[in-house]
Scaffold this motif. Structure first.
Motif, PDB file in Angstrom:
ATOM      1  N   ARG A 306       0.831  -1.212   0.000  1.00  0.00           N
ATOM      2  CA  ARG A 306       0.000   0.000   0.000  1.00  0.00           C
ATOM      3  C   ARG A 306       0.861   1.254   0.000  1.00  0.00           C
ATOM      4  NH1 ARG A 306      -3.113  -1.442   3.798  1.00  0.00           N
ATOM      5  NH2 ARG A 306      -2.054  -0.454   5.560  1.00  0.00           N
ATOM      6  N   GLN A 332      -7.015 -12.529  -2.728  1.00  0.00           N
ATOM      7  CA  GLN A 332      -8.194 -11.712  -2.425  1.00  0.00           C
ATOM      8  C   GLN A 332      -8.062 -11.063  -1.047  1.00  0.00           C
ATOM      9  OE1 GLN A 332     -10.698 -10.851  -4.398  1.00  0.00           O
ATOM     10  NE2 GLN A 332      -9.869 -12.049  -6.095  1.00  0.00           N
ATOM     11  N   LEU A 335      -5.436  -8.303  -1.270  1.00  0.00           N
ATOM     12  CA  LEU A 335      -6.005  -7.129  -1.937  1.00  0.00           C
ATOM     13  C   LEU A 335      -6.938  -6.369  -0.996  1.00  0.00           C
ATOM     14  CD1 LEU A 335      -6.190  -5.584  -4.646  1.00  0.00           C
ATOM     15  CD2 LEU A 335      -8.170  -7.017  -5.203  1.00  0.00           C
ATOM     16  N   LYS A 336      -7.729  -7.106  -0.257  1.00  0.00           N
ATOM     17  CA  LYS A 336      -8.651  -6.488   0.706  1.00  0.00           C
ATOM     18  C   LYS A 336      -7.881  -5.682   1.745  1.00  0.00           C
ATOM     19  CE  LYS A 336     -11.896  -7.755   4.396  1.00  0.00           C
ATOM     20  NZ  LYS A 336     -12.525  -8.912   5.099  1.00  0.00           N
ATOM     21  N   ASN A 339      -6.372  -2.459   0.344  1.00  0.00           N
ATOM     22  CA  ASN A 339      -7.356  -1.407   0.094  1.00  0.00           C
ATOM     23  C   ASN A 339      -8.033  -0.875   1.352  1.00  0.00           C
ATOM     24  OD1 ASN A 339      -6.937  -1.327  -2.676  1.00  0.00           O
ATOM     25  ND2 ASN A 339      -8.441  -2.924  -3.097  1.00  0.00           N
ATOM     26  N   GLN A 345      -7.735   2.832  -4.393  1.00  0.00           N
ATOM     27  CA  GLN A 345      -8.006   1.399  -4.409  1.00  0.00           C
ATOM     28  C   GLN A 345      -7.242   0.690  -5.521  1.00  0.00           C
ATOM     29  OE1 GLN A 345     -10.581  -0.030  -1.926  1.00  0.00           O
ATOM     30  NE2 GLN A 345      -9.460   1.790  -1.222  1.00  0.00           N
ATOM     31  N   MET A 346      -6.616  -0.417  -5.149  1.00  0.00           N
ATOM     32  CA  MET A 346      -5.939  -1.264  -6.122  1.00  0.00           C
ATOM     33  C   MET A 346      -6.937  -2.281  -6.651  1.00  0.00           C
ATOM     34  SD  MET A 346      -2.528  -3.669  -5.640  1.00  0.00           S
ATOM     35  CE  MET A 346      -1.377  -2.309  -5.686  1.00  0.00           C
ATOM     36  N   THR A 347      -6.864  -2.599  -7.941  1.00  0.00           N
ATOM     37  CA  THR A 347      -7.773  -3.566  -8.551  1.00  0.00           C
ATOM     38  C   THR A 347      -7.088  -4.916  -8.733  1.00  0.00           C
ATOM     39  OG1 THR A 347      -7.142  -2.769 -10.750  1.00  0.00           O
ATOM     40  CG2 THR A 347      -9.101  -1.786  -9.740  1.00  0.00           C
ATOM     41  N   GLU A 348      -7.897  -5.943  -8.974  1.00  0.00           N
ATOM     42  CA  GLU A 348      -7.365  -7.304  -9.080  1.00  0.00           C
ATOM     43  C   GLU A 348      -6.292  -7.434 -10.148  1.00  0.00           C
ATOM     44  OE1 GLU A 348      -9.929 -10.703  -9.209  1.00  0.00           O
ATOM     45  OE2 GLU A 348     -11.493  -9.686  -8.045  1.00  0.00           O
ATOM     46  N   ASP A 349      -6.486  -6.752 -11.270  1.00  0.00           N
ATOM     47  CA  ASP A 349      -5.530  -6.889 -12.359  1.00  0.00           C
ATOM     48  C   ASP A 349      -4.204  -6.201 -12.080  1.00  0.00           C
ATOM     49  OD1 ASP A 349      -6.687  -4.364 -12.504  1.00  0.00           O
ATOM     50  OD2 ASP A 349      -6.477  -4.246 -14.680  1.00  0.00           O
ATOM     51  N   GLN A 350      -4.105  -5.478 -10.960  1.00  0.00           N
ATOM     52  CA  GLN A 350      -2.852  -4.812 -10.594  1.00  0.00           C
ATOM     53  C   GLN A 350      -2.022  -5.630  -9.613  1.00  0.00           C
ATOM     54  OE1 GLN A 350      -4.928  -1.035  -9.388  1.00  0.00           O
ATOM     55  NE2 GLN A 350      -3.295  -0.094 -10.584  1.00  0.00           N
TER      56      GLN A 350
END
Length: 379
Positions: A306, A332, A335-336, A339, A345-350
């Motif tokens: 982050r 997942q 990522l949670k 964020n 916010q970071m997205t899954e594809d990143q």
């Protein structure tokens, strides 16, 4: 006449390189497709294909399905025309890989051998590399070079390790390998090699952050489609970012470095068992204690991602020894946590995971000679 002759030779070399590079990129193609896409004459393409085949660089085997006329012959490069050997040296072992011209690891081996800066060590390591090559039945002329990835900062000229407290290899020299092996040799930082591999696998990324989750943590930064090494070859040393001044002591002498929370060794120490055993239990019959240890690990990793993502706004790639243990649910959760409480916010594809595990630095190092071979003269 001499100038005109040289120009003709140069043009023929350019056309040959274009044809070979086109076949390489397409992986499978036909003579007519080359003529159409490169807008070359049929006779020019035919001549280049004949020369490339005679030199062993391409093969013509099999046929495409007919589209109504005569079947077109399938043309491919010979992907093992040259082989690059990558070696990843760690404190207690070293990894060896053979990589073909597409960057595929086609043979791997790990040898247990504690590092020491001695003739005996370099002799044994070199003997094992030559044995590895012999056992794979690679002719000497096939070997493009030996590229060695090691833990430690490499001098700008690539001839020595200038800082290597983890392994005690500050005195390691490129000549320790080159004088013992009958091939070109190259030396580089393992994190740099890992980043080269991820850049190879994700050529669409202009920038990226690499977290090398090996026994000791490593990191790298990709900017402008290159690994950023900095003025003193120290860019990307995320392992020594302090996240708690009162935290555990790091091998560097400071306290609370990211190394003490996010390396595989840190996870092993927290769990009180080998990493492989930890994940076997965690994935099959988890205990509350092990689940909490893993949650804490992911929390520290998310904290680092982050914050670093605020410095380099880019995709993040989880790479190295621990990468194969990350499941979809782990990504997942990571990522949670990244964020949670984050302004952006970071997205899954990143957020991605590398796929070469413990062999990542060795494979990445081997790409050095693959890229050298594929780069046209004068490019």
């Amino acid at each position: 006449m001499r100038e005109k002759g040289m120009t003709t030779i140069a043009l023929k070399k350019i056309n040959r390189d274009k044809v070979y590079q086109y076949i390489y990129q397409q992986k499978e193609t036909s003579k007519l497709q080359i003529v159409q896409d490169l807008q070359m004459g049929l006779s020019t393409v035919s001549q280049n294909l004949n020369e490339l085949e005679a030199d062993g660089l391409i093969s013509r085997n099999g046929y495409f399905e007919s589209t109504g006329g005569r079947k077109a012959q399938i043309i491919r490069i010979v992907d093992d025309f040259r082989i690059s050997i990558g070696v990843g040296i760690l404190k207690d072992m070293f990894h060896m890989v053979a990589v073909n011209l597409y960057g595929d690891a086609i043979a791997t081996e790990t040898v247990e051998l504690p590092y020491e800066n001695s003739d005996d060590y370099y002799n044994v390591l070199s003997e094992n590399i030559e044995r590895f090559i012999t056992e794979q039945n690679y002719a000497t002329e096939k070997i493009e070079g030996i590229s060695i990835a090691t833990q430690g900062i490499i001098s700008p000229d690539g001839t020595s390790v200038t800082y290597g407290d983890i392994m005690g290899n500050t005195q390691m020299q490129l000549s320790d390998f080159s004088k013992r092996l009958p091939y070109p040799c190259h030396l580089e930082h393992d994190s740099k090699a890992a980043a080269d591999l991820e850049l190879w696998n994700h050529p669409q990324f202009d920038s990226a952050l690499i977290f090398l989750l090996n026994p000791n943590l490593g990191g790298a930064i990709i900017t402008n489609h290159e690994v950023h090494q900095g003025s003193h070859m120290r860019s990307g040393l995320i392992e020594h970012i302090c996240i708690d001044p009162d935290g555990p002591e790091c091998y560097c002498g400071s306290h609370g470095c990211l190394e003490t929370y996010c390396s595989a060794n840190a996870l092993k120490e927290a769990a009180g068992m080998p990493v492989k055993e930890f994940f076997q239990i965690l994935h099959n019959s988890p205990t509350p204690t092990l689940v909490q240890i893993w949650q804490d690990y992911l929390s520290h990793l998310a904290f680092a991602i982050r914050n670093l993502n605020l410095v380099i706004d880019s995709p993040v790639i989880i790479s190295g020894y621990l990468a194969p243990y990350f499941r979809e649910e782990d990504m997942q959760e990571l990522l949670k946590q990244i964020n949670t409480g984050s302004l952006f916010q970071m997205t899954e594809d990143q957020l991605l995971v590398g796929n070469h595990g413990q062999y990542t630095p060795a494979v990445g190092a081997a790409l050095y000679y693959v890229k050298n071979f594929l780069t046209p003269v004068g490019a």
